[in-house]
Structures are given as structure tokens and as C-alpha cells.
Motif scaffolding. Structure first.
Motif, PDB file in Angstrom:
ATOM      1  N   SER A  12     -50.291 -41.901  -3.774  1.00 14.99           N
ATOM      2  CA  SER A  12     -50.580 -40.743  -2.932  1.00 14.99           C
ATOM      3  C   SER A  12     -49.637 -39.597  -3.196  1.00 14.99           C
ATOM      4  O   SER A  12     -49.517 -38.690  -2.381  1.00 14.99           O
ATOM      5  CB  SER A  12     -50.501 -41.147  -1.458  1.00 14.99           C
ATOM      6  OG  SER A  12     -49.176 -41.505  -1.132  1.00 14.99           O
ATOM      7  N   SER A  13     -48.972 -39.593  -4.336  1.00 17.49           N
ATOM      8  CA  SER A  13     -48.089 -38.488  -4.645  1.00 17.49           C
ATOM      9  C   SER A  13     -48.923 -37.301  -5.119  1.00 17.49           C
ATOM     10  O   SER A  13     -50.128 -37.393  -5.296  1.00 17.49           O
ATOM     11  CB  SER A  13     -47.074 -38.900  -5.702  1.00 17.49           C
ATOM     12  OG  SER A  13     -47.728 -39.185  -6.913  1.00 17.49           O
ATOM     13  N   VAL A  14     -48.250 -36.180  -5.339  1.00 19.09           N
ATOM     14  CA  VAL A  14     -48.947 -34.967  -5.732  1.00 19.09           C
ATOM     15  C   VAL A  14     -49.385 -35.024  -7.195  1.00 19.09           C
ATOM     16  O   VAL A  14     -50.244 -34.291  -7.615  1.00 19.09           O
ATOM     17  CB  VAL A  14     -48.046 -33.736  -5.476  1.00 19.09           C
ATOM     18  CG1 VAL A  14     -48.732 -32.445  -5.865  1.00 19.09           C
ATOM     19  CG2 VAL A  14     -47.644 -33.687  -4.007  1.00 19.09           C
ATOM     20  N   THR A  15     -48.829 -35.944  -7.959  1.00 17.47           N
ATOM     21  CA  THR A  15     -49.181 -36.047  -9.375  1.00 17.47           C
ATOM     22  C   THR A  15     -50.535 -36.717  -9.546  1.00 17.47           C
ATOM     23  O   THR A  15     -51.104 -37.262  -8.616  1.00 17.47           O
ATOM     24  CB  THR A  15     -48.116 -36.868 -10.130  1.00 17.47           C
ATOM     25  OG1 THR A  15     -48.080 -38.179  -9.579  1.00 17.47           O
ATOM     26  CG2 THR A  15     -46.754 -36.222 -10.030  1.00 17.47           C
ATOM     27  N   ARG A  16     -51.010 -36.696 -10.768  1.00 24.48           N
ATOM     28  CA  ARG A  16     -52.263 -37.393 -11.081  1.00 24.48           C
ATOM     29  C   ARG A  16     -52.013 -38.896 -11.090  1.00 24.48           C
ATOM     30  O   ARG A  16     -50.998 -39.358 -11.582  1.00 24.48           O
ATOM     31  CB  ARG A  16     -52.766 -36.953 -12.442  1.00 24.48           C
ATOM     32  CG  ARG A  16     -53.170 -35.512 -12.466  1.00 24.48           C
ATOM     33  CD  ARG A  16     -53.660 -35.126 -13.862  1.00 24.48           C
ATOM     34  NE  ARG A  16     -53.919 -33.715 -13.885  1.00 24.48           N
ATOM     35  CZ  ARG A  16     -53.190 -32.843 -14.552  1.00 24.48           C
ATOM     36  NH1 ARG A  16     -52.175 -33.235 -15.264  1.00 24.48           N
ATOM     37  NH2 ARG A  16     -53.487 -31.575 -14.512  1.00 24.48           N
ATOM     38  N   GLY A  32     -54.872 -34.369  -6.092  1.00 23.42           N
ATOM     39  CA  GLY A  32     -54.848 -33.648  -4.826  1.00 23.42           C
ATOM     40  C   GLY A  32     -53.489 -33.781  -4.180  1.00 23.42           C
ATOM     41  O   GLY A  32     -52.522 -34.193  -4.817  1.00 23.42           O
ATOM     42  N   HIS A  33     -53.406 -33.415  -2.905  1.00 19.64           N
ATOM     43  CA  HIS A  33     -52.152 -33.555  -2.169  1.00 19.64           C
ATOM     44  C   HIS A  33     -52.419 -33.651  -0.671  1.00 19.64           C
ATOM     45  O   HIS A  33     -53.504 -33.374  -0.200  1.00 19.64           O
ATOM     46  CB  HIS A  33     -51.192 -32.410  -2.481  1.00 19.64           C
ATOM     47  CG  HIS A  33     -51.707 -31.061  -2.080  1.00 19.64           C
ATOM     48  ND1 HIS A  33     -52.605 -30.361  -2.849  1.00 19.64           N
ATOM     49  CD2 HIS A  33     -51.468 -30.305  -0.988  1.00 19.64           C
ATOM     50  CE1 HIS A  33     -52.888 -29.213  -2.244  1.00 19.64           C
ATOM     51  NE2 HIS A  33     -52.222 -29.160  -1.120  1.00 19.64           N
ATOM     52  N   TRP A  34     -51.380 -34.088   0.067  1.00 10.58           N
ATOM     53  CA  TRP A  34     -51.442 -34.319   1.502  1.00 10.58           C
ATOM     54  C   TRP A  34     -50.461 -33.413   2.227  1.00 10.58           C
ATOM     55  O   TRP A  34     -49.598 -32.823   1.630  1.00 10.58           O
ATOM     56  CB  TRP A  34     -51.000 -35.738   1.839  1.00 10.58           C
ATOM     57  CG  TRP A  34     -51.840 -36.841   1.333  1.00 10.58           C
ATOM     58  CD1 TRP A  34     -51.448 -37.812   0.464  1.00 10.58           C
ATOM     59  CD2 TRP A  34     -53.173 -37.150   1.692  1.00 10.58           C
ATOM     60  NE1 TRP A  34     -52.457 -38.686   0.255  1.00 10.58           N
ATOM     61  CE2 TRP A  34     -53.535 -38.305   1.001  1.00 10.58           C
ATOM     62  CE3 TRP A  34     -54.110 -36.560   2.528  1.00 10.58           C
ATOM     63  CZ2 TRP A  34     -54.787 -38.889   1.121  1.00 10.58           C
ATOM     64  CZ3 TRP A  34     -55.345 -37.137   2.641  1.00 10.58           C
ATOM     65  CH2 TRP A  34     -55.676 -38.277   1.952  1.00 10.58           C
ATOM     66  N   GLY A  35     -50.553 -33.456   3.537  1.00  6.98           N
ATOM     67  CA  GLY A  35     -49.539 -32.826   4.364  1.00  6.98           C
ATOM     68  C   GLY A  35     -50.080 -31.913   5.438  1.00  6.98           C
ATOM     69  O   GLY A  35     -49.485 -31.789   6.497  1.00  6.98           O
ATOM     70  N   ASN A  39     -56.282 -30.804   3.731  1.00  7.95           N
ATOM     71  CA  ASN A  39     -55.919 -31.215   2.375  1.00  7.95           C
ATOM     72  C   ASN A  39     -56.807 -32.368   1.917  1.00  7.95           C
ATOM     73  O   ASN A  39     -57.242 -33.184   2.718  1.00  7.95           O
ATOM     74  CB  ASN A  39     -54.459 -31.636   2.304  1.00  7.95           C
ATOM     75  CG  ASN A  39     -53.517 -30.452   2.300  1.00  7.95           C
ATOM     76  OD1 ASN A  39     -53.936 -29.302   2.299  1.00  7.95           O
ATOM     77  ND2 ASN A  39     -52.241 -30.739   2.308  1.00  7.95           N
ATOM     78  N   LEU A  41     -57.612 -35.421  -1.202  1.00 14.22           N
ATOM     79  CA  LEU A  41     -57.268 -36.246  -2.355  1.00 14.22           C
ATOM     80  C   LEU A  41     -58.600 -36.724  -2.917  1.00 14.22           C
ATOM     81  O   LEU A  41     -59.382 -37.363  -2.208  1.00 14.22           O
ATOM     82  CB  LEU A  41     -56.399 -37.426  -1.911  1.00 14.22           C
ATOM     83  CG  LEU A  41     -55.544 -38.114  -2.946  1.00 14.22           C
ATOM     84  CD1 LEU A  41     -54.558 -37.148  -3.585  1.00 14.22           C
ATOM     85  CD2 LEU A  41     -54.775 -39.252  -2.307  1.00 14.22           C
ATOM     86  N   TYR A 151     -49.736 -43.171   1.774  1.00 12.19           N
ATOM     87  CA  TYR A 151     -49.287 -41.930   2.409  1.00 12.19           C
ATOM     88  C   TYR A 151     -48.587 -42.231   3.730  1.00 12.19           C
ATOM     89  O   TYR A 151     -47.504 -41.715   4.002  1.00 12.19           O
ATOM     90  CB  TYR A 151     -50.485 -41.002   2.630  1.00 12.19           C
ATOM     91  CG  TYR A 151     -50.163 -39.813   3.501  1.00 12.19           C
ATOM     92  CD1 TYR A 151     -49.482 -38.719   2.976  1.00 12.19           C
ATOM     93  CD2 TYR A 151     -50.533 -39.785   4.840  1.00 12.19           C
ATOM     94  CE1 TYR A 151     -49.188 -37.630   3.770  1.00 12.19           C
ATOM     95  CE2 TYR A 151     -50.235 -38.701   5.636  1.00 12.19           C
ATOM     96  CZ  TYR A 151     -49.563 -37.616   5.094  1.00 12.19           C
ATOM     97  OH  TYR A 151     -49.262 -36.539   5.891  1.00 12.19           O
TER      98      TYR A 151
END
Length: 173
Positions: A12-16, A32-35, A39, A41, A151
Motif C-alpha cells: 500500500s505504499s505510494v510506489t508501484r 495510487g496513494h492513500w491518505g 484517494n 489505489l 494501509y
């Protein structure tokens, strides 16, 4: 059962994130990304077609995540409770997600029928999360659920680190 492998701490990191089969063949790409509310993914097949995605629906009064497969909303994942073990539920699918989120060992059941189990695995190329999915058609949604669990775990750990840092700061003053 079909096995899927995801590099540890990449889910669930911002990387691929690449999801592979047991032979190391890439099957899916998650980006994708969270927060923040809204947002997303997204999970793509290696041919570039989107197969599933998760949208962060709420950040206040409990985080909720909408899960989509083939552009159709299939459910909303939310936490029910976390003592003595974590328990999450997707009402629309009648899926219960439970287990030890801290050690990445949990299961998804549809009533009493297993849908997925997740555990850690060490391979020659590193540490991975191993997902055993009963029906391969459920794999995209299961991978999305695993991303949400990851996440929640790492967000929980970040909050604990901040609280500990504050406690240390106050105790030193």
C-alpha cells in the motif's frame, strides 16, 4: 487455490506494486496513494486493463474504503472491532476479514467458506506476502482488501510512533 505474491512493505505504499504468481510471473500492477478522502489505489492486469480499485470513502469517524471490480462497486470495507483480534466486514459480499493484522496473518471468509488466507513467505528474492485465493475470480478484490489491511497496519504504526515521540518529548521536559 491460487497463490499470489507481493513484495513485503510494497502493498500500500505510494510506489508501484507488482503482484506475481508462484512462478514469479507478474500478473497485476497496483498504483495510487492513500491518505485523503477520494484517494484511489488501482489494480491493473499486465495488459493495462483496470480490474479493480479501492477508493477511500471516509477519513473521519472510522475509515471506510469502497471496493470496485470491473468499474462496479462490490462493497464497502470497514472495521468492526480490533480486540482481541482485528475484524473487518464487507456487507455487500458477506465477507468477514479477521486475524492478526500485525503479522499479516488473516483470512477472508464468506460465511464459513474460505475466500483467501494471507501470510508471510520468504523466497530467494526476498520477503513477500503470500495470498492463497480459493477462486481466482475473487483475486482482484482480495488483493484490494490486502492493500487496505496493509494501509491500516502501517497507519496504526505511524500513529504509535508519533504518540511515543510525544511521550518522550514531554517526559524529557
Amino acid at each position: 487455490m491460487t497463490e499470489f505474491f507481493i513484495q513485503e512493505k510494497q502493498l500500500s505504499s505510494v510506489t508501484r506494486t507488482i503482484v506475481k504468481d508462484s512462478k514469479g510471473v507478474p500478473l497485476y500492477l497496483m498504483v495510487g496513494h492513500w491518505g485523503r478522502k477520494g484517494n484511489v489505489l488501482s489494480l491493473y492486469a499486465m495488459d493495462g486493463q483496470i480490474v479493480a480499485y479501492i477508493k477511500q470513502a471516509s477519513v473521519i469517524l472510522g475509515r471506510k474504503f469502497e471496493i470496485y471490480q470491473d468499474h462496479t462497486k462490490v462493497g464497502v470495507l470497514h472495521k468492526i472491532f480490533h480486540w482481541p483480534g482485528d475484524f473487518y466486514y464487507i456487507q455487500q459480499l458477506h465477507w468477514a476479514v479477521y486475524g492478526d493484522i500485525y503479522n499479516h496473518q488473516y483470512k477472508i471468509n464468506h460465511f464459513n467458506q474460505p475466500v483467501m488466507t494471507m501470510d508471510k513467505a520468504t523466497l530467494l528474492t526476498g520477503d513477500y506476502y503470500a495470498l492463497d485465493v480459493t477462486d481466482p475470480a475473487d483475486a482482484p478484490v482480495c488483493i484490494c482488501v490486502a492493500a487496505v489491511m496493509d494501509y491500516w497496519l502501517y497507519n496504526r504504526n505511524k500513529r504509535r510512533e508519533k504518540e511515543t515521540a510525544l511521550e518522550i518529548t514531554f517526559s524529557q521536559n
